[in-house]
Design a protein around this motif. Sequence first.
Motif, mmCIF file in Angstrom:
data_model
loop_
_atom_site.group_PDB
_atom_site.id
_atom_site.type_symbol
_atom_site.label_atom_id
_atom_site.label_comp_id
_atom_site.label_asym_id
_atom_site.label_seq_id
_atom_site.Cartn_x
_atom_site.Cartn_y
_atom_site.Cartn_z
ATOM 1 N N LEU A 16 0.942 -1.234 -0.014
ATOM 2 C CA LEU A 16 -0.013 -0.054 -0.073
ATOM 3 C C LEU A 16 0.871 1.379 0.004
ATOM 4 O O LEU A 16 0.547 2.311 -0.855
ATOM 5 C CB LEU A 16 -0.991 -0.092 1.269
ATOM 6 N N GLY A 17 1.926 1.205 0.796
ATOM 7 C CA GLY A 17 3.076 2.214 0.726
ATOM 8 C C GLY A 17 3.435 2.598 -0.585
ATOM 9 O O GLY A 17 3.512 3.657 -0.781
ATOM 10 N N ARG A 18 3.802 1.432 -1.214
ATOM 11 C CA ARG A 18 4.421 1.836 -2.604
ATOM 12 C C ARG A 18 3.392 2.656 -3.551
ATOM 13 O O ARG A 18 3.594 2.924 -4.691
ATOM 14 C CB ARG A 18 4.777 0.375 -3.595
ATOM 15 N N LEU A 19 2.263 2.237 -3.287
ATOM 16 C CA LEU A 19 1.005 2.597 -3.897
ATOM 17 C C LEU A 19 0.517 4.142 -3.491
ATOM 18 O O LEU A 19 -0.583 4.659 -3.984
ATOM 19 C CB LEU A 19 -0.128 1.733 -4.173
ATOM 20 N N GLY A 20 1.308 4.745 -2.451
ATOM 21 C CA GLY A 20 0.730 5.965 -2.280
ATOM 22 C C GLY A 20 0.007 6.095 -0.949
ATOM 23 O O GLY A 20 -0.482 7.126 -0.491
ATOM 24 N N ALA A 102 -12.846 -9.011 -3.108
ATOM 25 C CA ALA A 102 -12.393 -10.170 -2.109
ATOM 26 C C ALA A 102 -11.129 -10.900 -2.852
ATOM 27 O O ALA A 102 -11.321 -11.346 -3.935
ATOM 28 C CB ALA A 102 -13.406 -11.396 -2.347
ATOM 29 N N LEU A 103 -9.899 -10.572 -2.248
ATOM 30 C CA LEU A 103 -8.691 -11.032 -2.823
ATOM 31 C C LEU A 103 -8.333 -12.220 -2.191
ATOM 32 O O LEU A 103 -8.275 -12.438 -1.000
ATOM 33 C CB LEU A 103 -7.719 -9.862 -2.675
ATOM 34 N N SER A 104 -7.728 -13.325 -2.897
ATOM 35 C CA SER A 104 -6.975 -14.459 -2.566
ATOM 36 C C SER A 104 -5.286 -14.150 -2.164
ATOM 37 O O SER A 104 -4.859 -13.429 -2.796
ATOM 38 C CB SER A 104 -7.034 -15.376 -3.610
ATOM 39 N N MET A 109 0.325 -6.727 -6.226
ATOM 40 C CA MET A 109 0.311 -5.162 -6.361
ATOM 41 C C MET A 109 -0.971 -4.969 -7.499
ATOM 42 O O MET A 109 -1.577 -3.752 -7.445
ATOM 43 C CB MET A 109 1.677 -4.711 -6.862
ATOM 44 N N ASP A 110 -0.802 -5.604 -8.610
ATOM 45 C CA ASP A 110 -2.042 -5.289 -9.634
ATOM 46 C C ASP A 110 -3.362 -5.356 -8.929
ATOM 47 O O ASP A 110 -4.412 -4.579 -9.111
ATOM 48 C CB ASP A 110 -1.824 -6.211 -11.000
ATOM 49 N N GLU A 111 -3.603 -6.458 -8.146
ATOM 50 C CA GLU A 111 -4.883 -6.604 -7.424
ATOM 51 C C GLU A 111 -5.253 -5.490 -6.481
ATOM 52 O O GLU A 111 -6.302 -4.574 -6.249
ATOM 53 C CB GLU A 111 -4.971 -7.825 -6.643
ATOM 54 N N LEU A 112 -4.082 -4.877 -5.578
ATOM 55 C CA LEU A 112 -4.351 -3.930 -4.970
ATOM 56 C C LEU A 112 -4.538 -2.501 -5.341
ATOM 57 O O LEU A 112 -5.197 -1.682 -5.333
ATOM 58 C CB LEU A 112 -3.024 -3.704 -4.085
#
Length: 396
Positions: A16-20, A102-104, A109-112
């Motif tokens: 999440l940090g890498r995505l800002g 809903a994530l497995s 990173m792409d899903e986030l």
Amino acid sequence: MVDDEPIQRKLIVHQLGRLGIEDVEACASGHDALTVLATAREGIDLIFCDLQMPGMDGIEFVRHLTRQGYAGKLVLVSGEGERILQTAEKLAQGHRLHVLGALSKPVTMDELRHVLQQRASPEPAAVRASRHTYTVDALRHAIAAGNLVNHYQPKVDLATGAVTGVETLVRWAHPQDGLIFPDQFIALAEDNGLIGELTRTVLLDALRHAHQWHMDGLPLQVAINVSMDNLVSLDFPDVVERAVHESGLPSGSVMLEVTESRLMKDPLTPLEILTRLRLKRIGLSIDDFGTGHSSLAQLRDIPFTELKIDRGFVHGASRDASLRAIFEASLGMARQLGMKVVAEGVEDREDWDFLQGTGCDFAQGWFVSRAMPPEQIPDWVADWEVRRPTLVSMGS
């Protein structure tokens, strides 16, 4: 971020940090997370929650979120099987929480990135809409005053893309609250003896609009929803036949969509009425197939001409093996019974392309069009004719 596994917490917090997204509270349990929610000076607008946690699992946590009135957004995360994750997502949505996905595990990173893009989208109408309670007298007055209006959602042929018909969806044009959807007043009509009058109003307006479309060169079949409570009046087939005859439309231009929303106390009377409607060449569609009380028994006993597969088994079936299996089984049954099949809930291009490869007859849903007032139908059809060739040629 709620997860009892330290490595998983650190991983997602880092991603999440890498995505800002740097303002993240990492909680090792549901209890800790509820404390943070209750004491945070600024509201928490996004929660990632694991399902499998000791003490308080993710399902219990969702229930507590509902009780606390959590108004932010939620992403469920789990290493459990896909079916459990899907069920948990449906449960959270049923609690009227705004679920982004809903994530497995392990989460990529792409899903986030994808769920964070959805974070800025407006809250669904079903979540934010305030529901009012209306009185029987108000509904009775609305029917008498002509405040019920029909909107129409198009239905198209999947093989050719041609517009073949519309489904009639009634709205209550309330002077203060605007357009009220049927889920807020149909049960009121059924419980208080108004459904016969309401259905007659919807039917007559739909026939009037269909006649005008026919005059304008648009021979669209019009479908009207009928309640099981309509099917206790033995004169109902004669009422429908007379209305169709007076409209000047051929009987084949009318389809009645039947949903068994409640158990029948007397199954013989509806069976008689539906059979007589078929003798009068009125089409019968079993609506929301797979969600009623006894859909298979209905297929066995009633001469339906069309089966509408519920949107819950259509949208996303291309990427969900369980949905696809149920969809294909329903399609196969209908084929063997000589029925046409409509797929409801076609919401995107992926749904459309999937359906074109199945042999399904008709599609209905937001990818085609939302419901609209009758005067907008001719212009919409003209616009659809421009769009249609690309959809059919690319999908075939």
